[in-house]
Design a protein around this motif. Structure first.
Motif: not given
Length: 476
Positions: A7-11, A442-443, A448-452
């Motif tokens: 959701i956050g990274s689109g990956i 991990q992913f 989450l980090l990428v989203g933040q």
């Protein structure tokens, strides 16, 4: 976790994790599957080999008996009249047999009495003694069994061991007890002695009505009748008279049993032939060759490498390079060509059994027939006994098929390998499940980090765009 990540990274985290897990699982899983397939194929091959060896041992056991070669065949020219069998003591010969009389058993009908369902015949108390030759048994008659049906049942129970049975037959003169014997032979006619216990009561007949001394009274149509006389069988063997109590005649010809079925026509005897059972021996030799060829066929199939083309991997048997199969093949072949004794029949080739190019055996029927015709007495020494081919081969095969033997140990080891593979698959499944969970964590953490970071970046850009200089610059 699948389907809610990225959701956050689109990956596409699902696809990435699935690929990484598959890459981790595939090599070990392929290795285990290949080992399982190979081991299962070897277990099947060992089972087929053990079965073929057991069949060969059975065929060897059929030849490793001296009495097999002493067996006699017996034939009757009229088997519908006399069938015949012979044991090893029978001497070869030809006999003329005439059946004069067949052995028969006794059957009598006692005196007829009035009898109906409404008014059954009843007899006074006492006892009946039924005699059959020198044997006899008694039936006590009282109020519990003083009818024809009661007497029938009592005689059937008491006469079971003697072989006498009773039924009720109703003819024009009344109802009768019919007594039959299953014992044949002269002087075995049925007689009945009645012993009344006092005078018969009202409505009762004297028990004497059931007596029969074996002599018919022709003047009394309702009296007892002889339906069949007991007699012995009478035959002649080459003109010599032989009497037998039964239709199974033993001892008239040594080692031969004659089963009489019907009388022969007068002065038209049948012929009994007794000879060495060469056909039976030949059949067992053929079974020996067939079982050996089956064993060789299994070994050849399981140890063969078949080429299927220049650019393709050859097809290999499950036991290619197997030391047990090679040793078994070598030892059996050595025993087959090993000589025995110094007589006319020392090896299998002396009776027409030779080895072909593929290792199987072939029988030269003409040479075998000649050897059996000229040297039949030497065949037991070739096959049977401690030094015979059958015994020597069986000794070489026992280590493979006996309890705790070579093949059982091999099978046990391979079964343990299969069990080990199953455990490794379970361990692999647990490890892959753990890896998958770890990767998702991990992913998802990265997502989450990428989203933040993305939210922080968007917030900073919005703040910068609202600064005075940024707003004036944007109007220019």
């Amino acid at each position: 976790m699948a389907g809610i990540t990225g959701i956050g990274s689109g990956i596409d985290i699902d696809s990435i994790v699935s690929s990484m897990v598959a890459a981790e699982r595939a090599p070990k899983e392929t290795q285990l599957n290949n080992l399982q397939k190979k081991t299962t194929t070897q277990i099947t091959a060992i089972g087929a080999l053990k079965s073929a060896i057991s069949d060969f041992q059975t065929a060897l056991g059929g030849l490793n008996k001296p009495d097999v070669f002493q067996a006699r065949s017996a034939t009757s020219s009229k088997s519908d009249l006399v069938s015949v069998s012979a044991n090893t003591t029978a001497g070869a010969g030809r006999y003329q047999v005439e059946v004069k009389e067949l052995a028969t058993s006794s059957k009598i009908a006692l005196g007829a009495v009035p009898n109906s369902a409404d008014e059954p015949a009843r007899f006074g108390n006492g006892a009946l003694e039924i005699k059959l030759g020198e044997e006899s048994f008694s039936v006590t008659v009282d109020a519990s069994n003083n009818t024809l049906a009661g007497l029938r049942d009592a005689i059937n129970q008491a006469g079971a061991e003697t072989g006498v049975s009773a039924t009720i037959v109703t003819d024009d003169k009344g109802a009768r007890l019919v007594l039959s014997s299953n014992q044949t032979g002269a002087d075995k006619d049925i007689t009945v002695e009645a012993t009344p216990a006092g005078t018969a009561g009202s409505g009762q007949q004297s028990l004497d009505a059931m007596a029969f001394n074996g002599v018919e009274n022709s003047d009394d149509p309702a009296g007892a009748r002889i339906l069949a006389h007991a007699q012995s069988a009478v035959i002649t063997v080459d003109g010599l008279t032989v009497t037998s109590e039964t239709n199974k005649v033993e001892g008239a010809i040594e080692g031969v049993t004659l089963d009489l079925k019907d009388k022969t026509a007068e002065n038209e005897p049948l012929t009994i032939n007794v000879a060495e059972d060469k056909a039976g021996v030949k059949k067992k030799i053929q079974s020996f060759v067939d079982a050996y060829n089956k064993l060789i066929g299994v070994i050849n199939t399981q140890t063969k490498v078949t080429s299927v083309g220049d650019d393709k991997t050859p097809v290999t048997g499950a036991l290619v390079g197997d030391a047990s199969a090679r040793t078994l093949l070598s030892t059996t072949r050595n025993e087959l060509v090993s000589g025995q004794g110094d007589g006319a029949l020392r090896t299998l080739t002396d009776i027409g059994i030779t080895t072909q190019k593929d290792g199987t055996l072939k029988i030269d029927d003409a040479k075998l027939e000649k050897a059996m015709a000229n040297n039949f007495v030497e065949l037991p020494g070739l096959f049977a006994g401690e030094k015979g081919i059958a015994s020597r081969l069986d000794e070489q095969l026992k280590p493979y098929t006996q309890t705790g033997g070579i093949l059982e140990q091999r099978n046990k080891a391979m079964t343990e390998t299969i069990s080990g593979i199953d455990k490794q698959k379970e361990d692999l499944t647990r490890r892959i499940t753990s890896l998958q969970e770890r990767l998702y964590k991990q992913f998802n953490a990265m997502d989450l980090l990428v989203g933040q970071l993305s939210n922080t970046s968007n917030s900073l850009l919005a703040s910068l765009e609202n600064l005075p200089w940024a707003a004036s610059n944007s109007k220019k």
